[in-house]
Design an enzyme around this catalytic site. Structure first.
Site, PDB file in Angstrom:
ATOM      1  N   HIS A  62       0.709  -1.219  -0.215  1.00 55.40           N
ATOM      2  CA  HIS A  62      -0.041  -0.112   0.219  1.00 55.40           C
ATOM      3  C   HIS A  62       0.777   1.212   0.035  1.00 55.40           C
ATOM      4  O   HIS A  62       1.416   1.678   0.918  1.00 55.40           O
ATOM      5  CB  HIS A  62      -0.861   0.077   1.226  1.00 55.40           C
ATOM      6  CG  HIS A  62      -2.048   1.102   1.124  1.00 55.40           C
ATOM      7  ND1 HIS A  62      -3.271   0.804   1.106  1.00 55.40           N
ATOM      8  CD2 HIS A  62      -1.530   2.597   1.858  1.00 55.40           C
ATOM      9  CE1 HIS A  62      -3.781   1.993   1.064  1.00 55.40           C
ATOM     10  NE2 HIS A  62      -2.977   2.958   1.550  1.00 55.40           N
ATOM     11  N   HIS A  64       0.722   5.531  -1.975  1.00 53.63           N
ATOM     12  CA  HIS A  64       0.239   6.500  -2.724  1.00 53.63           C
ATOM     13  C   HIS A  64       1.443   7.414  -3.190  1.00 53.63           C
ATOM     14  O   HIS A  64       1.753   8.253  -2.636  1.00 53.63           O
ATOM     15  CB  HIS A  64      -0.749   7.423  -1.955  1.00 53.63           C
ATOM     16  CG  HIS A  64      -1.527   6.752  -1.226  1.00 53.63           C
ATOM     17  ND1 HIS A  64      -3.140   6.715  -1.502  1.00 53.63           N
ATOM     18  CD2 HIS A  64      -1.794   6.143   0.072  1.00 53.63           C
ATOM     19  CE1 HIS A  64      -3.649   6.480  -0.768  1.00 53.63           C
ATOM     20  NE2 HIS A  64      -2.926   5.828   0.406  1.00 53.63           N
ATOM     21  N   GLU A 211      -9.827   3.971  10.170  1.00 51.88           N
ATOM     22  CA  GLU A 211      -8.591   4.575  10.196  1.00 51.88           C
ATOM     23  C   GLU A 211      -8.523   5.351  11.667  1.00 51.88           C
ATOM     24  O   GLU A 211      -7.697   5.345  12.434  1.00 51.88           O
ATOM     25  CB  GLU A 211      -8.207   5.270   8.945  1.00 51.88           C
ATOM     26  CG  GLU A 211      -6.669   5.822   9.162  1.00 51.88           C
ATOM     27  CD  GLU A 211      -6.264   6.671   7.962  1.00 51.88           C
ATOM     28  OE1 GLU A 211      -7.300   6.903   7.133  1.00 51.88           O
ATOM     29  OE2 GLU A 211      -5.070   6.967   7.756  1.00 51.88           O
TER      30      GLU A 211
HETATM   31  O1  MCF Z   1      -3.891   5.905   4.012  1.00 47.66           O
HETATM   32  C1  MCF Z   1      -3.917   7.617   4.165  1.00 47.66           C
HETATM   33  C2  MCF Z   1      -4.816   8.110   5.241  1.00 47.66           C
HETATM   34  N1  MCF Z   1      -6.038   7.756   4.685  1.00 47.66           N
HETATM   35  C3  MCF Z   1      -6.805   7.919   3.525  1.00 47.66           C
HETATM   36  N2  MCF Z   1      -6.336   8.319   2.381  1.00 47.66           N
HETATM   37  C4  MCF Z   1      -5.063   8.552   1.921  1.00 47.66           C
HETATM   38  C5  MCF Z   1      -3.866   8.264   2.739  1.00 47.66           C
HETATM   39  N3  MCF Z   1      -2.679   8.858   1.987  1.00 47.66           N
HETATM   40  C6  MCF Z   1      -3.336   9.288   0.873  1.00 47.66           C
HETATM   41  N4  MCF Z   1      -4.717   9.174   0.920  1.00 47.66           N
HETATM   42  C7  MCF Z   1      -5.276   9.889  -0.205  1.00 47.66           C
HETATM   43  C8  MCF Z   1      -6.609   9.144  -0.800  1.00 47.66           C
HETATM   44  O2  MCF Z   1      -5.951   8.118  -1.792  1.00 47.66           O
HETATM   45  O3  MCF Z   1      -5.923  11.139   0.294  1.00 47.66           O
HETATM   46  C9  MCF Z   1      -7.192  11.305  -0.338  1.00 47.66           C
HETATM   47  C10 MCF Z   1      -7.630  10.066  -1.462  1.00 47.66           C
HETATM   48  O4  MCF Z   1      -7.065  10.274  -2.500  1.00 47.66           O
HETATM   49  C11 MCF Z   1      -7.792  11.635   0.864  1.00 47.66           C
HETATM   50  S1  MCF Z   1      -9.513  11.979   0.523  1.00 47.66           S
HETATM   51  C12 MCF Z   1      -9.379  13.851   0.346  1.00 47.66           C
HETATM   52 FE    FE Z   2      -3.597   4.963   2.334  1.00 48.89          FE
END
Ligand code: MCF
Ligand code: FE
Length: 407
Positions: A62, A64, A211
């Site tokens: 996982h 991003h 989360e």
């Molecule tokens: O895992 C972490 C924290 N939780 C949720 N989303 C994200 C995380 N890191 C990046 N994200 C991204 C997610 O894919 O942030 C955005 C999404 O595109 C959050 S929603 C505005």
């Molecule tokens: Fe994430």
């Protein structure tokens, strides 16, 4: 044929001393150098050096990459302040994040021994960098959209991205996959459709889930810190789903749930009963003030989990050893050796099984993805190798993917 020997090899039976692997793109045999050099007299022979430990290539399930431009921009400490800062800076961060930057972060993972990663993609922008990467990539196309009015458009865009990632599979290192952003941000109607897409095409499926405490409060009774957030940005004050409804949407398809820090025992037991797994991101959880995953419960319930870095939106490096060290420190109760072994398994065979890939294990028939690390000195006992690897390794000394030496 190639033969590689290391002082220690991490096999399904544990660490084995003076062990040799015969391999081409796949592993042919695992035995002693004597046996294998007789069996393959023409093979190229390589010794990985004193105090070397050979592992299957590590798997970071996982990450991003789109948020790779973040260092000090986003606000850490609590989930809501982080989320507010994501909304505020997201466009700038995405714009600053070009191919070159993503490729440098992919390299960082590679040098820490990561030969496979799961890329969570909101816009598809990192597909090109992933196609240029040496690693295997599970490309998770993310679906996000809570408002019913925009749901169809967002769903169609998601489908296009899924198709684009399916079409690049002449590059057989890329596996298309589906990610649901979270229970608070994906409308149940499009959620159901996306789960069907994953199921019908047999694609790996993932979702952020439970989360933060804020997420729990919002889903349970439409209250807490998410309320002003949804009122401000989405002009709504009621959640679109419940914890139960969200979980049930995945009942018939094993899913990789990210975080689950705020899941209670009953919910964890439910995830276990449906064959789901967890991506555990300790540094992200700490930085966003989300708490600690009850790893001992996860273990007791037999839920497979992987340790993963999450993105640079909630971390300071994509080095898998930094993450393993953080996990080792965070889960401080309980025996050190046992936890270390479990953590190594979580980024090798368990992660491979979760993603459904033929990697993650040193045994005949698996893909030849190897990570060699070198301990600074001879380990006191074979039982200490997992701990010593985690605490002493910054970088891999050699990395192989499909039998080709990359590092
Ligand atoms: O895992 C972490 C924290 N939780 C949720 N989303 C994200 C995380 N890191 C990046 N994200 C991204 C997610 O894919 O942030 C955005 C999404 O595109 C959050 S929603 C505005
Ligand atoms: Fe994430």
């Amino acid at each position: 044929m190639n033969l590689i020997t290391a002082d220690y090899v991490y096999t399904p039976k544990g660490f084995v001393e003076n062990c040799t692997i015969a391999y081409s793109d796949k592993i042919e045999a695992v035995d002693t150098l004597q046996v294998l050099s007789e069996k393959y007299p023409d093979a190229d022979i390589h010794y990985a050096g004193k105090n070397s430990v050979l592992y299957p290539g590590f798997i970071n399930t996982h990450v991003h990459l789109e948020f790779s431009a973040n260092t000090t921009t986003l606000k850490y400490g609590t989930f809501m302040s982080w989320l507010d800062s994501v909304i505020e800076h997201r466009n700038d961060l995405l714009q600053e994040c070009d191919n070159e930057l993503m490729l440098s972060k992919i390299e960082e993972m590679l040098h820490s021994g990561v030969t496979t990663f799961g890329a969570i993609s909101s816009f598809g922008a990192e597909l090109e960098a992933c196609m240029q990467a040496s690693q295997r990539v599970v490309f998770f196309n993310e679906l996000i959209g809570s408002s019913a009015a925009y749901a169809d458009a967002l769903y169609n865009d998601f489908l296009e991205r899924v198709k684009a990632s399916q079409h690049c599979t002449e590059n057989d290192r890329i596996t298309p996959a589906v990610a649901i952003h979270s229970p608070y941000s994906v409308h149940p109607v499009i959620l159901q459709r996306a789960v069907q897409v994953a199921k019908q095409n047999n694609l790996p499926l993932s979702a952020h889930f439970l989360e933060s405490q804020a997420e729990r409060n919002w889903l349970e009774d439409g209250n807490g810190e998410f309320k002003p957030f949804f009122e401000k940005y989405f002009n709504t004050s009621t959640p679109i789903t419940t914890i139960r409804e969200f979980m049930h949407a995945f009942d018939t398809y094993p899913t990789h749930f990210t975080h689950c820090v705020q899941a209670n025992e009953e919910e964890l037991a439910y995830l276990s009963s449906k064959g789901h797994s967890i991506a555990h991101c300790p540094r992200s959880n700490r930085l966003l003030g989300c708490g600690r995953l009850a790893i001992e419960k996860v273990r007791e319930l037999g839920i497979p989990f992987s340790v993963a870095t999450d993105g640079l939106s909630s971390n300071w490096s994509l080095n898998i050893f930094d993450e393993l060290r953080a996990a080792l420190m965070m889960h401080h109760a309980g025996p050190l050796e046992q936890l270390s072994t479990l953590l190594i398994r979580s980024v090798t065979s368990d992660a491979a099984n979760i993603l459904g890939l033929n990697v993650g294990s040193i045994e005949a028939g698996k893909e030849s993805d190897f990570t060699v690390i070198t301990l600074p000195n001879t380990p006191s006992s074979i039982d200490d190798i997992a701990v010593q690897t985690i605490i002493h390794t910054q970088k891999a000394s050699e990395v192989y993917i499909a039998g080709k030496k990359i590092v």
